[in-house]
Design a protein around this motif. Structure first.
Motif, PDB file in Angstrom:
ATOM      1  N   VAL A 123       6.717   2.075   1.116  1.00  0.00           N
ATOM      2  CA  VAL A 123       7.572   2.491  -0.002  1.00  0.00           C
ATOM      3  C   VAL A 123       6.726   3.223  -1.037  1.00  0.00           C
ATOM      4  N   LEU A 124       5.525   2.710  -1.312  1.00  0.00           N
ATOM      5  CA  LEU A 124       4.648   3.367  -2.285  1.00  0.00           C
ATOM      6  C   LEU A 124       4.249   4.763  -1.821  1.00  0.00           C
ATOM      7  N   THR A 125       3.924   4.905  -0.531  1.00  0.00           N
ATOM      8  CA  THR A 125       3.526   6.227  -0.030  1.00  0.00           C
ATOM      9  C   THR A 125       4.706   7.192  -0.073  1.00  0.00           C
ATOM     10  N   ALA A 126       5.879   6.744   0.315  1.00  0.00           N
ATOM     11  CA  ALA A 126       7.055   7.611   0.301  1.00  0.00           C
ATOM     12  C   ALA A 126       7.435   8.023  -1.118  1.00  0.00           C
ATOM     13  N   ALA A 127       7.153   7.154  -2.083  1.00  0.00           N
ATOM     14  CA  ALA A 127       7.436   7.469  -3.488  1.00  0.00           C
ATOM     15  C   ALA A 127       6.387   8.399  -4.087  1.00  0.00           C
ATOM     16  N   GLY A 128       5.282   8.594  -3.360  1.00  0.00           N
ATOM     17  CA  GLY A 128       4.247   9.505  -3.826  1.00  0.00           C
ATOM     18  C   GLY A 128       3.394   8.958  -4.950  1.00  0.00           C
ATOM     19  N   ILE A 129       3.148   7.643  -4.944  1.00  0.00           N
ATOM     20  CA  ILE A 129       2.385   7.062  -6.060  1.00  0.00           C
ATOM     21  C   ILE A 129       0.997   6.560  -5.668  1.00  0.00           C
ATOM     22  N   VAL A 130       0.539   6.844  -4.454  1.00  0.00           N
ATOM     23  CA  VAL A 130      -0.773   6.329  -4.044  1.00  0.00           C
ATOM     24  C   VAL A 130      -1.889   7.360  -4.123  1.00  0.00           C
ATOM     25  N   GLU A 131      -1.572   8.607  -4.428  1.00  0.00           N
ATOM     26  CA  GLU A 131      -2.618   9.623  -4.484  1.00  0.00           C
ATOM     27  C   GLU A 131      -3.701   9.223  -5.492  1.00  0.00           C
ATOM     28  N   GLY A 132      -4.953   9.223  -5.013  1.00  0.00           N
ATOM     29  CA  GLY A 132      -6.076   8.859  -5.861  1.00  0.00           C
ATOM     30  C   GLY A 132      -6.203   7.371  -6.140  1.00  0.00           C
ATOM     31  N   ARG A 133      -5.399   6.557  -5.450  1.00  0.00           N
ATOM     32  CA  ARG A 133      -5.412   5.107  -5.677  1.00  0.00           C
ATOM     33  C   ARG A 133      -6.000   4.396  -4.474  1.00  0.00           C
ATOM     34  N   LYS A 134      -6.551   3.208  -4.715  1.00  0.00           N
ATOM     35  CA  LYS A 134      -7.061   2.347  -3.653  1.00  0.00           C
ATOM     36  C   LYS A 134      -5.976   1.333  -3.329  1.00  0.00           C
ATOM     37  N   VAL A 135      -5.537   1.344  -2.059  1.00  0.00           N
ATOM     38  CA  VAL A 135      -4.398   0.523  -1.646  1.00  0.00           C
ATOM     39  C   VAL A 135      -4.701  -0.137  -0.313  1.00  0.00           C
ATOM     40  N   SER A 136      -4.374  -1.403  -0.207  1.00  0.00           N
ATOM     41  CA  SER A 136      -4.439  -2.107   1.061  1.00  0.00           C
ATOM     42  C   SER A 136      -3.035  -2.198   1.636  1.00  0.00           C
ATOM     43  N   ALA A 137      -2.953  -2.532   2.906  1.00  0.00           N
ATOM     44  CA  ALA A 137      -1.679  -2.664   3.607  1.00  0.00           C
ATOM     45  C   ALA A 137      -1.989  -3.209   4.985  1.00  0.00           C
ATOM     46  N   ASP A 158      -6.565 -12.190   4.382  1.00  0.00           N
ATOM     47  CA  ASP A 158      -6.265 -13.137   3.312  1.00  0.00           C
ATOM     48  C   ASP A 158      -6.825 -12.691   1.958  1.00  0.00           C
ATOM     49  N   HIS A 159      -7.131 -11.400   1.832  1.00  0.00           N
ATOM     50  CA  HIS A 159      -7.621 -10.840   0.572  1.00  0.00           C
ATOM     51  C   HIS A 159      -6.584  -9.872  -0.006  1.00  0.00           C
ATOM     52  N   ALA A 160      -6.792  -9.504  -1.256  1.00  0.00           N
ATOM     53  CA  ALA A 160      -5.927  -8.536  -1.929  1.00  0.00           C
ATOM     54  C   ALA A 160      -6.805  -7.585  -2.723  1.00  0.00           C
ATOM     55  N   TYR A 161      -6.226  -6.470  -3.122  1.00  0.00           N
ATOM     56  CA  TYR A 161      -6.977  -5.475  -3.876  1.00  0.00           C
ATOM     57  C   TYR A 161      -6.127  -4.989  -5.047  1.00  0.00           C
ATOM     58  N   THR A 162      -6.740  -4.906  -6.210  1.00  0.00           N
ATOM     59  CA  THR A 162      -6.058  -4.404  -7.391  1.00  0.00           C
ATOM     60  C   THR A 162      -6.707  -3.104  -7.837  1.00  0.00           C
ATOM     61  N   ASP A 163      -5.879  -2.078  -8.030  1.00  0.00           N
ATOM     62  CA  ASP A 163      -6.310  -0.809  -8.596  1.00  0.00           C
ATOM     63  C   ASP A 163      -5.364  -0.510  -9.751  1.00  0.00           C
ATOM     64  N   ASN A 165      -2.560  -0.869 -12.035  1.00  0.00           N
ATOM     65  CA  ASN A 165      -1.317  -1.644 -12.032  1.00  0.00           C
ATOM     66  C   ASN A 165      -0.816  -1.968 -10.628  1.00  0.00           C
ATOM     67  N   ILE A 166      -1.525  -1.511  -9.585  1.00  0.00           N
ATOM     68  CA  ILE A 166      -1.078  -1.750  -8.212  1.00  0.00           C
ATOM     69  C   ILE A 166      -1.919  -2.837  -7.551  1.00  0.00           C
ATOM     70  N   VAL A 167      -1.226  -3.871  -7.095  1.00  0.00           N
ATOM     71  CA  VAL A 167      -1.846  -4.961  -6.344  1.00  0.00           C
ATOM     72  C   VAL A 167      -1.322  -4.869  -4.922  1.00  0.00           C
ATOM     73  N   SER A 168      -2.222  -4.876  -3.951  1.00  0.00           N
ATOM     74  CA  SER A 168      -1.784  -4.735  -2.561  1.00  0.00           C
ATOM     75  C   SER A 168      -2.558  -5.693  -1.665  1.00  0.00           C
ATOM     76  N   ALA A 169      -1.935  -5.999  -0.529  1.00  0.00           N
ATOM     77  CA  ALA A 169      -2.537  -6.948   0.415  1.00  0.00           C
ATOM     78  C   ALA A 169      -2.074  -6.615   1.825  1.00  0.00           C
ATOM     79  N   PRO A 170      -2.878  -6.984   2.838  1.00  0.00           N
ATOM     80  CA  PRO A 170      -2.549  -6.654   4.223  1.00  0.00           C
ATOM     81  C   PRO A 170      -1.397  -7.443   4.828  1.00  0.00           C
TER      82      PRO A 170
END
Length: 192
Positions: A123-137, A158-163, A165-170
């Motif tokens: 959803v984040l990629t389709a919304a176009g909000i991950v450019e230049g951001r560090k994101v897990s999935a 079992d880890h997560a990553y915050t960049d 305002n975006i918090v993401s996890a696998p």
């Protein structure tokens, strides 16, 4: 007035990724509302249970019915302090709904906390909000994150990553990690 968090969900959302965080965030005092395109409060969605059993990818089993408690058509992002996008199969098709993408962009433009777990990054990629951001999935989403200009974070399940305002996890094994980081970004204070 309670602070509200919005969940964007759909049929075959990952069971643990909607149920556990929904209940955990409510437990610590947030009003949590779950919406789905083309459905209203009181309608249910089906969930799927994904597990890691040694195969090349996760297995999938029928989950539970999860009852929505808000109407998708009336979502006003000004009413919410954060957004959660659980994984499973739902993100692959709810991202085709333009209002889902608008909602996601509105949270990003307002710099409000956004959490995405597993395939929620779609959803984040389709919304176009991950450019230049560090994101897990979930690792199968890594090409999408990279193709959209994001830097995929290949971290333990079992880890997560915050960049910012975006918090993401696998995947759901990261609930303790991403929920803690999401609460930190929300500015919540939990004391023992």
């Amino acid at each position: 007035m309670s602070k509200k968090i919005l969940f964007l969900v759909g049929d075959y959302v990952e069971d643990y990724e909607v149920m556990v965080p929904f209940q955990a965030l409510a437990m610590v005092g947030y009003t949590v509302e779950a919406v789905c395109p083309d459905k209203q409060a009181g309608d249910s969605i089906r969930t799927a249970i994904h597990d890691f059993e040694g195969d090349q990818t996760y297995s999938e089993k029928p989950g539970h019915n999860f009852q929505l408690n808000a109407d998708f058509d009336t979502v006003n992002t000004d009413d919410y302090v954060g957004l959660v996008v659980p994984g499973g199969r739902a993100p692959e098709y709810i991202r085709l709904n333009e209002r889902v993408l608008e909602i996601t962009r509105e949270f990003a433009q307002a710099n409000k906390p956004i959490a995405a777990v597993c395939h929620g990054a779609q959803v984040l990629t389709a919304a176009g909000i991950v450019e230049g951001r560090k994101v897990s999935a979930y690792p199968a989403c890594a090409p999408e994150v990279r193709l959209c200009g994001g830097e995929y974070q290949d971290i333990a399940v079992d880890h997560a990553y915050t960049d910012g305002n975006i918090v993401s996890a696998p995947a759901w094994p990261a609930h303790p990690a991403w929920l803690k980081q999401f609460l930190d970004v929300l500015g919540a204070k939990i004391t023992l």
